[in-house]
Each structure stands twice: as C-alpha cells, then as structure tokens.
Scaffold this active site. Structure first.
Site, mmCIF file in Angstrom:
data_model
loop_
_atom_site.group_PDB
_atom_site.id
_atom_site.type_symbol
_atom_site.label_atom_id
_atom_site.label_comp_id
_atom_site.label_asym_id
_atom_site.label_seq_id
_atom_site.Cartn_x
_atom_site.Cartn_y
_atom_site.Cartn_z
ATOM 1 C CE1 TYR A 135 -3.587 -2.595 0.773
ATOM 2 C CE2 TYR A 135 -4.722 -0.554 1.181
ATOM 3 C CZ TYR A 135 -4.766 -1.807 0.788
ATOM 4 O OH TYR A 135 -6.139 -2.140 0.715
ATOM 5 C CE LYS A 190 1.626 -17.825 -2.521
ATOM 6 N NZ LYS A 190 0.635 -19.080 -2.794
ATOM 7 C CG ASP A 222 -2.442 -20.267 -1.415
ATOM 8 O OD1 ASP A 222 -1.945 -20.208 -0.115
ATOM 9 O OD2 ASP A 222 -1.773 -20.946 -2.354
ATOM 10 C CG ASP A 246 -8.331 -4.824 1.348
ATOM 11 O OD1 ASP A 246 -8.927 -4.028 1.809
ATOM 12 O OD2 ASP A 246 -8.046 -4.571 0.067
ATOM 13 C CG ASP A 250 -13.893 -6.708 1.990
ATOM 14 O OD1 ASP A 250 -14.044 -5.843 3.167
ATOM 15 O OD2 ASP A 250 -14.610 -6.252 0.769
#
Ligand code: IPM
Ligand code: MG
Length: 362
Positions: A135, A190, A222, A246, A250
């Site tokens: 970001y 990851k 994942d 992020d 959600d």
C-alpha cells in the site's frame, strides 16, 4: 474527551449521525467536532483530506469515521481520490494496528451464505497491519519497460515492503489480543513465494517465543482464504499484512452474513484510534435512509473501549444492539421473513431507547 467526527460520503453521513446520537445519549461528556473528508471535502476544498481535517483528527483522542468514495470521483488523479483520505489518516496518525472482528450474531445466522452450523457462534478477530506493505512501499509508478518479456512497453510496479520493527509491533498486538481470547494466533503470509512474507514469518515466530502461553501457527494466504469458507471456526486471532488483511477481512465479514454489522478500530502506539464500519460508502443506497447504522454504532463502542477508557459504556452499547436484534428489528441488509424492517434512523432510535431504558432501570 475529544472526538473528531468525519462522516465522509454516501451513506457515511446517515450512519455517523446515528452513532453520534447513541454517544450523546450516554451520561458522558464528549466534545465532538465534525469535518469534511473524502469526496465531500474534495468538492468543498479541492482535496479529500484538507489540512484542517487532518489537524482536527490529530488533536482528537479518537476519530469516528463514516465512509468515503463515490463512482463520480473515479476519474480523478489518484492523490485526489476519496480513498486517499483514509490512507492519509492512517499514515499521518500512525494507525498501524487494524482490528476487524467478524462475529456472527445469533439472530443473523441465517443471513450468511454459508451453512448455519459452520458459522453459528463464529467469533474471529483479524488484525491487519495498516501502514506498511505494498500500500505504501516505494518505489511505485508507471514507466516504459527496459527489460522483461516486453521491453519498450508500458508497465506499472508497486513495492511490497516490511521492516522488522513494523512486523514486531503488529505481532505484539496480535499476541496480546489473543491472550484476552482463546490464546491462538494464526499468522497469514505467502512465505513460499515472497521475501517480505519470509521475514514476516521469521519475525512473528521470534516474537511468539515471548508468548509461550499463546499457540501460534502459520498459514499461506491462499489456504487461509479457503479455510475461511471451509471451517472458519478453526480461527481465533488472524494476524496478517496490509494487502492480505484487506482481502481476508472482507471475506471474513461476509461469513457473518452482514457486513453492515461489523465495526473496526485502527490504533496507533498511543491508543489514539480511528473507528469506522468495515463496509464502504454504498453510493447506490445513499440518501434513502435504509443503510444499517449498527456497524458504526458498534465502532463507537470500540472507540469507548480502546481510546476513551469507558469499557462499561462500550458494553452497554453492545448489549443494546443485541437487544434490538432480539426484538426483531432489521434494516434491509439483514431483513428476513418474520422480522420487522426499519430504516437507518429507526434503528438508531431503537438502540438509544434500549440504552436509556436500561439506565432508568438500574
Ligand atoms: C478498507 C478499504 C480501503 C483499503 C480502501 C478504501 C483504501 O478497502 O479499509 O479495507 O484498501 O484499505
Ligand atoms: Mg478493504
């Protein structure tokens, strides 16, 4: 206690008004000052985060934030888009620790797209690092490629970046939060592919040694995305970086069936915080008086608990919300057969009524 109220765009103004109403109904003294932010600030002052708004936020003990964004600003240059206001507040106030609880309320089990038995009693806390990662990493930009598969063509690039101290401090936040819950932390990364993630995993593992009473495991992002819809109750506290957080927050929000119910808190090292619903500005329903104000009202409760040292008032708001749900009132997003559909204002009024009723009784 000074609260900066930044309603923002879309349904932001409607839902913040209800949270302010709830705060005012408590027997506590707050100084509240409102300022423009996001698209509304751009329209009035030509910038989504005007200097006066930033200053107000910096000087307050806490910020109550609605939501920003509207399609009509999509064509603006990136630095002028409404989203830059929230990113600027996070960066300028140093709000590195983002708490996003995903709680499934008993009365709303049927609102989830998952089978009720998978989500009944769900209570996960996602702790998202909020001021680092891709970001904010530099360099970033667009340019003409000099090498790679397509030299001389247009390309764009961002930098995923984390430093050891940035990871250490969010890891401490996660382990401490887990101590107050069921003492389990899942760190999501990851590390099979990314250098940043390998450092993340090494640092979190190291900090974990200081918390021998908390169980730590690691999961690739994942797989975490898959496990969240397969067996979400396996998680307690999830700690992860800005980008993965992020996305996963959600996903986790939707497990509860109602993103309109989920609050969030973003804190800095001094416990100054910004409190906002997990959902966005929903321009499609703005101005209709049908948005669910409960996520913002519950964010105000988090504000009382984390930044204003009023845990009892926070408990009272949370139990008032549960009472209102138990009484069958629902905004459109959580409405189902056999419940009573109400608008934004009626929902806020019902929370206030439940709160003040309890005060009188006790
Ligand atoms: C969020 C939002 C923001 C983010 C946007 C609006 C910049 O999606 O708070 O999750 O990406 O962090
Ligand atoms: Mg998001």
């Amino acid at each position: 206690m000074k609260i900066a109220v930044l309603p923002g765009d879309g349904i932001g103004t409607e839902i913040t008004a209800e949270a302010v109403k709830v705060l005012r109904s408590l027997d506590l003294k707050f100084e509240m000052e409102t300022a423009l932010v996001g698209g509304a600030a751009y329209d009035a002052h030509g910038h989504p985060l005007p200097a006066a708004t930033l200053k107000l936020a910096q000087q307050a003990d806490a910020v109550l934030f609605g939501a920003v964004g509207d399609w009509k600003y999509d064509k603006l240059d990136r630095p002028l888009r409404p989203e830059q206001a929230i990113l600027g507040l996070r960066k300028n106030l140093g709000l590195f620790a983002n708490f996003r609880p995903a709680i499934c309320y008993e009365q709303l089990v049927g609102a989830s797209s998952l089978k009720p038995e998978l989500i009944a009693g769900l209570d996960i806390l996602i702790i998202r690092e909020l001021t680092g990662d891709i970001y904010f990493g530099q360099p970033r930009g667009r340019r003409t490629a000099v090498d790679g598969h397509f030299p001389d063509s247009e390309e764009a690039f961002d930098t995923m970046r984390y430093s050891r101290p940035e990871i250490e401090r969010i890891a401490h936040v996660a382990f401490q939060a887990a101590r107050k819950r069921s003492k389990r932390v899942t760190s999501v990364d990851k590390a099979n592919v990314l250098e940043t993630s390998q450092l993340w995993r090494d640092v979190v593992t190291g900090i974990g040694k200081q918390y021998p009473d908390v169980a730590l495991d690691h999961m690739y992002v994942d797989n975490a995305a898959m496990q969240l819809v397969r067996a979400p109750k396996m998680f307690d506290v999830i700690v992860t970086g800005n980008l993965f957080g992020d996305i996963l927050s959600d996903e986790a929000a939707m497990l509860t069936g109602s993103i309109g119910m989920l609050p969030s808190a973003s804190l800095n090292a001094g416990n100054q915080g910004l409190y906002e619903p997990s959902h966005g500005s929903a321009p499609d329903i703005a101005g209709k008086g049908i948005a669910n104000p409960l996520a913002t009202i519950l964010s105000a409760a988090m504000m009382l608990r984390f930044s204003l040292d009023q845990p009892e008032a926070a408990d009272r708001i949370e139990s008032a919300v549960k009472d209102v749900l138990a009484s069958g009132l629902r905004t459109a997003d959580i409405h189902s057969v056999g419940t009573k559909r109400v608008g934004t204002r009626e929902m806020g009024d019902a929370v206030v009524a439940s709160l003040t009723h309890k005060t009188t009784k006790s």
